[in-house]
Design an enzyme around this catalytic site. Structure first.
Site, PDB file in Angstrom:
ATOM      1  N   ASP A   1       0.839  -1.199   0.000  1.00 54.72           N
ATOM      2  CA  ASP A   1       0.000   0.000   0.000  1.00 54.72           C
ATOM      3  C   ASP A   1       0.875   1.251   0.000  1.00 54.72           C
ATOM      4  O   ASP A   1       1.542   1.555   0.974  1.00 54.72           O
ATOM      5  CB  ASP A   1      -0.884   0.006   1.260  1.00 54.72           C
ATOM      6  CG  ASP A   1      -1.832   1.191   1.288  1.00 54.72           C
ATOM      7  OD1 ASP A   1      -2.955   1.068   0.774  1.00 54.72           O
ATOM      8  OD2 ASP A   1      -1.437   2.267   1.812  1.00 54.72           O
TER       9      ASP A   1
ATOM     10  N   TYR B   1       3.135   9.672  -0.492  1.00 55.33           N
ATOM     11  CA  TYR B   1       4.265   9.081   0.256  1.00 55.33           C
ATOM     12  C   TYR B   1       5.612   9.303  -0.457  1.00 55.33           C
ATOM     13  O   TYR B   1       6.663   9.062   0.127  1.00 55.33           O
ATOM     14  CB  TYR B   1       4.060   7.573   0.505  1.00 55.33           C
ATOM     15  CG  TYR B   1       2.773   7.175   1.186  1.00 55.33           C
ATOM     16  CD1 TYR B   1       1.951   8.126   1.799  1.00 55.33           C
ATOM     17  CD2 TYR B   1       2.350   5.851   1.213  1.00 55.33           C
ATOM     18  CE1 TYR B   1       0.756   7.762   2.406  1.00 55.33           C
ATOM     19  CE2 TYR B   1       1.161   5.485   1.819  1.00 55.33           C
ATOM     20  CZ  TYR B   1       0.364   6.441   2.407  1.00 55.33           C
ATOM     21  OH  TYR B   1      -0.819   6.058   2.998  1.00 55.33           O
TER      22      TYR B   1
ATOM     23  N   LYS C   1      -2.723   5.951  -4.439  1.00 55.35           N
ATOM     24  CA  LYS C   1      -3.834   6.874  -4.133  1.00 55.35           C
ATOM     25  C   LYS C   1      -3.592   8.237  -4.776  1.00 55.35           C
ATOM     26  O   LYS C   1      -2.437   8.653  -4.933  1.00 55.35           O
ATOM     27  CB  LYS C   1      -3.958   7.073  -2.608  1.00 55.35           C
ATOM     28  CG  LYS C   1      -3.833   5.778  -1.801  1.00 55.35           C
ATOM     29  CD  LYS C   1      -4.024   5.963  -0.320  1.00 55.35           C
ATOM     30  CE  LYS C   1      -3.712   4.691   0.440  1.00 55.35           C
ATOM     31  NZ  LYS C   1      -2.297   4.539   0.848  1.00 55.35           N
TER      32      LYS C   1
ATOM     33  N   HIS D   1      -7.644   9.556  -1.875  1.00 63.29           N
ATOM     34  CA  HIS D   1      -6.988   9.530  -0.556  1.00 63.29           C
ATOM     35  C   HIS D   1      -7.834  10.152   0.560  1.00 63.29           C
ATOM     36  O   HIS D   1      -7.911   9.608   1.661  1.00 63.29           O
ATOM     37  CB  HIS D   1      -5.633  10.255  -0.665  1.00 63.29           C
ATOM     38  CG  HIS D   1      -4.600   9.750   0.280  1.00 63.29           C
ATOM     39  ND1 HIS D   1      -3.274   9.589  -0.069  1.00 63.29           N
ATOM     40  CD2 HIS D   1      -4.666   9.367   1.573  1.00 63.29           C
ATOM     41  CE1 HIS D   1      -2.589   9.135   0.972  1.00 63.29           C
ATOM     42  NE2 HIS D   1      -3.414   8.999   1.980  1.00 63.29           N
TER      43      HIS D   1
HETATM   44  P1  NAD Z   1       0.583   1.371  12.010  1.00 61.12           P
HETATM   45  O1  NAD Z   1      -0.548   1.271  12.952  1.00 61.12           O
HETATM   46  O2  NAD Z   1       0.755   0.343  10.968  1.00 61.12           O
HETATM   47  O3  NAD Z   1       1.880   1.493  12.921  1.00 61.12           O
HETATM   48  C1  NAD Z   1       3.142   1.550  12.337  1.00 61.12           C
HETATM   49  C2  NAD Z   1       4.223   1.690  13.399  1.00 61.12           C
HETATM   50  O4  NAD Z   1       4.124   0.655  14.366  1.00 61.12           O
HETATM   51  C3  NAD Z   1       5.589   1.516  12.705  1.00 61.12           C
HETATM   52  O5  NAD Z   1       6.169   2.764  12.524  1.00 61.12           O
HETATM   53  C4  NAD Z   1       6.380   0.660  13.651  1.00 61.12           C
HETATM   54  O6  NAD Z   1       7.286   1.474  14.353  1.00 61.12           O
HETATM   55  C5  NAD Z   1       5.390   0.100  14.636  1.00 61.12           C
HETATM   56  N1  NAD Z   1       5.278  -1.372  14.528  1.00 61.12           N
HETATM   57  C6  NAD Z   1       4.885  -2.089  13.453  1.00 61.12           C
HETATM   58  N2  NAD Z   1       4.821  -3.394  13.750  1.00 61.12           N
HETATM   59  C7  NAD Z   1       5.198  -3.504  15.043  1.00 61.12           C
HETATM   60  C8  NAD Z   1       5.331  -4.596  15.915  1.00 61.12           C
HETATM   61  N3  NAD Z   1       5.055  -5.825  15.528  1.00 61.12           N
HETATM   62  N4  NAD Z   1       5.738  -4.346  17.192  1.00 61.12           N
HETATM   63  C9  NAD Z   1       6.008  -3.087  17.611  1.00 61.12           C
HETATM   64  N5  NAD Z   1       5.895  -2.013  16.822  1.00 61.12           N
HETATM   65  C10 NAD Z   1       5.485  -2.210  15.546  1.00 61.12           C
HETATM   66  O7  NAD Z   1       0.515   2.849  11.363  1.00 61.12           O
HETATM   67  P2  NAD Z   1       0.675   3.497   9.912  1.00 61.12           P
HETATM   68  O8  NAD Z   1       1.979   3.232   9.288  1.00 61.12           O
HETATM   69  O9  NAD Z   1       0.301   4.918  10.044  1.00 61.12           O
HETATM   70  O10 NAD Z   1      -0.457   2.775   9.053  1.00 61.12           O
HETATM   71  C11 NAD Z   1      -0.209   1.659   8.228  1.00 61.12           C
HETATM   72  C12 NAD Z   1      -0.356   2.015   6.772  1.00 61.12           C
HETATM   73  O11 NAD Z   1      -1.645   2.562   6.509  1.00 61.12           O
HETATM   74  C13 NAD Z   1       0.594   3.120   6.294  1.00 61.12           C
HETATM   75  O12 NAD Z   1       1.904   2.680   6.145  1.00 61.12           O
HETATM   76  C14 NAD Z   1      -0.077   3.528   5.024  1.00 61.12           C
HETATM   77  O13 NAD Z   1       0.198   2.604   3.988  1.00 61.12           O
HETATM   78  C15 NAD Z   1      -1.547   3.475   5.419  1.00 61.12           C
HETATM   79  N6  NAD Z   1      -2.086   4.800   5.834  1.00 61.12           N
HETATM   80  C16 NAD Z   1      -3.098   5.329   5.096  1.00 61.12           C
HETATM   81  C17 NAD Z   1      -3.621   6.550   5.434  1.00 61.12           C
HETATM   82  C18 NAD Z   1      -4.754   7.116   4.626  1.00 61.12           C
HETATM   83  O14 NAD Z   1      -5.123   8.277   4.830  1.00 61.12           O
HETATM   84  N7  NAD Z   1      -5.329   6.359   3.721  1.00 61.12           N
HETATM   85  C19 NAD Z   1      -3.134   7.277   6.530  1.00 61.12           C
HETATM   86  C20 NAD Z   1      -2.087   6.717   7.279  1.00 61.12           C
HETATM   87  C21 NAD Z   1      -1.582   5.481   6.926  1.00 61.12           C
END
Ligand code: NAD
Length: 274
Positions: A47, A52, A77, A110
């Site tokens: 994704d 990004y 997106k 988005h």
């Molecule tokens: P997330 O909830 O996936 O958390 C990510 C963070 O959690 C990482 O930086 C990492 O440090 C930590 N992490 C991951 N796995 C772990 C584990 N097993 N143990 C401990 N820590 C861990 O948050 P995110 O990255 O904001 O969201 C995931 C994805 O969603 C993004 O990468 C993106 O692709 C998407 N996203 C979309 C939108 C949107 O507006 N559509 C907005 C934000 C994110």
């Protein structure tokens, strides 16, 4: 059950239930390594977004993986300042160029930019009809945005990607999407790892001999929600996907439901500074 486990969108396209999110992963080496490592772990769903600024690295890692393109599900997106009919068509071509691909699997609006998203959606319909996106959908749409969009649309969105984690269970939007055959995808599914010390998550992690992250991803899976947890580390990528060897009881699912506080980490879609 594995990382190739899929769920079906309303047009018949299969989407892997777990993907790798790459928000805030630096362009170049960082994103290349994160995606390459995820593909090695067995991930088949990535994704990204034009916002990004790392689509090139995503495309390169996929091309270099040796895995046939059609076995990997790629989402990107259209960003807020790229919306409108003509602008979106052009933005999509730029994304395809950066990815170095001739189609994407899923193209998303988005955010619901006021006054723009319906024109943007028309462009997504055009792109879909041209076969350049196998599926189209939206992100950060509330039921009122979806109502407004669907009234004007020819094709209903196949996906709505929203902030969703135990503290923000999104009950109303999930119900709306279920009623309309729209698959919900959770962004920030791990709540950005900000409350793994929650007592319920800790209790269940101990009970099932899993980590809080795995308890959450499994809760999503049993709820029919597609997740895209982000990690650049191979060990965490593997951890976040190792959820197919246990099952949460109904009672434990309800315990996780009880964590909900309707508490957002990101913007409320009606309050985004568009
Ligand atoms: P997330 O909830 O996936 O958390 C990510 C963070 O959690 C990482 O930086 C990492 O440090 C930590 N992490 C991951 N796995 C772990 C584990 N097993 N143990 C401990 N820590 C861990 O948050 P995110 O990255 O904001 O969201 C995931 C994805 O969603 C993004 O990468 C993106 O692709 C998407 N996203 C979309 C939108 C949107 O507006 N559509 C907005 C934000 C994110």
């Amino acid at each position: 059950m594995s990382l190739t486990t899929t769920t079906k969108l309303h047009n018949g396209v299969e989407i892997p239930v777990i993907g790798l999110g790459v928000y805030k992963v630096e362009a170049g080496t960082d994103v290349y390594q994160a995606v390459s490592s995820a593909l090695e772990q067995g991930y088949r769903h990535i994704d990204t977004a034009s916002f990004y600024q790392n689509e090139e690295g995503v495309g390169k890692a996929i091309a270099d993986s040796g895995i046939p393109r059609e076995e990997i599900f790629v989402t990107t997106k259209v960003w807020n300042d790229e919306q409108g009919y003509d602008n979106t068509l052009a933005a999509f071509d730029r994304s395809l160029n950066r990815l170095n691909m001739d189609y994407v699997d899923l193209y998303l609006v988005h955010w619901p930019v006021p006054g723009k998203y319906k024109e943007t959606w028309k462009a997504l319909e055009t792109i879909y009809e041209q076969g350049k996106a196998k599926a189209i959908g939206v992100s950060n749409f509330l039921p009122h945005h979806l109502d407004d969009l669907i009234q004007a649309a020819t094709i209903k969105p196949m996906v709505n990607q929203i902030e969703l984690h135990p503290q923000l269970a999104q009950v109303e939007t999930r119900q709306y999407c279920k009623n309309n055959n729209i698959i919900v995808e959770a962004w920030a599914p791990l709540g950005k790892a900000s409350y793994f010390d929650d007592p319920v998550l800790q209790e269940l992690a101990t009970k099932y001999n899993k980590t809080p992250a795995q308890i959450i991803v499994r809760w999503d899976y049993q709820n029919g929600i597609v997740t895209i947890p982000k990690s650049v580390k191979a060990t965490r990528q593997q951890e976040n996907a190792a959820i197919f060897d246990f099952e949460l009881t109904d009672e434990d699912m309800e315990k996780i439901d009880s964590i909900n506080q309707d508490k957002r980490i990101g913007f409320h879609p009606d309050e985004f500074p568009y």
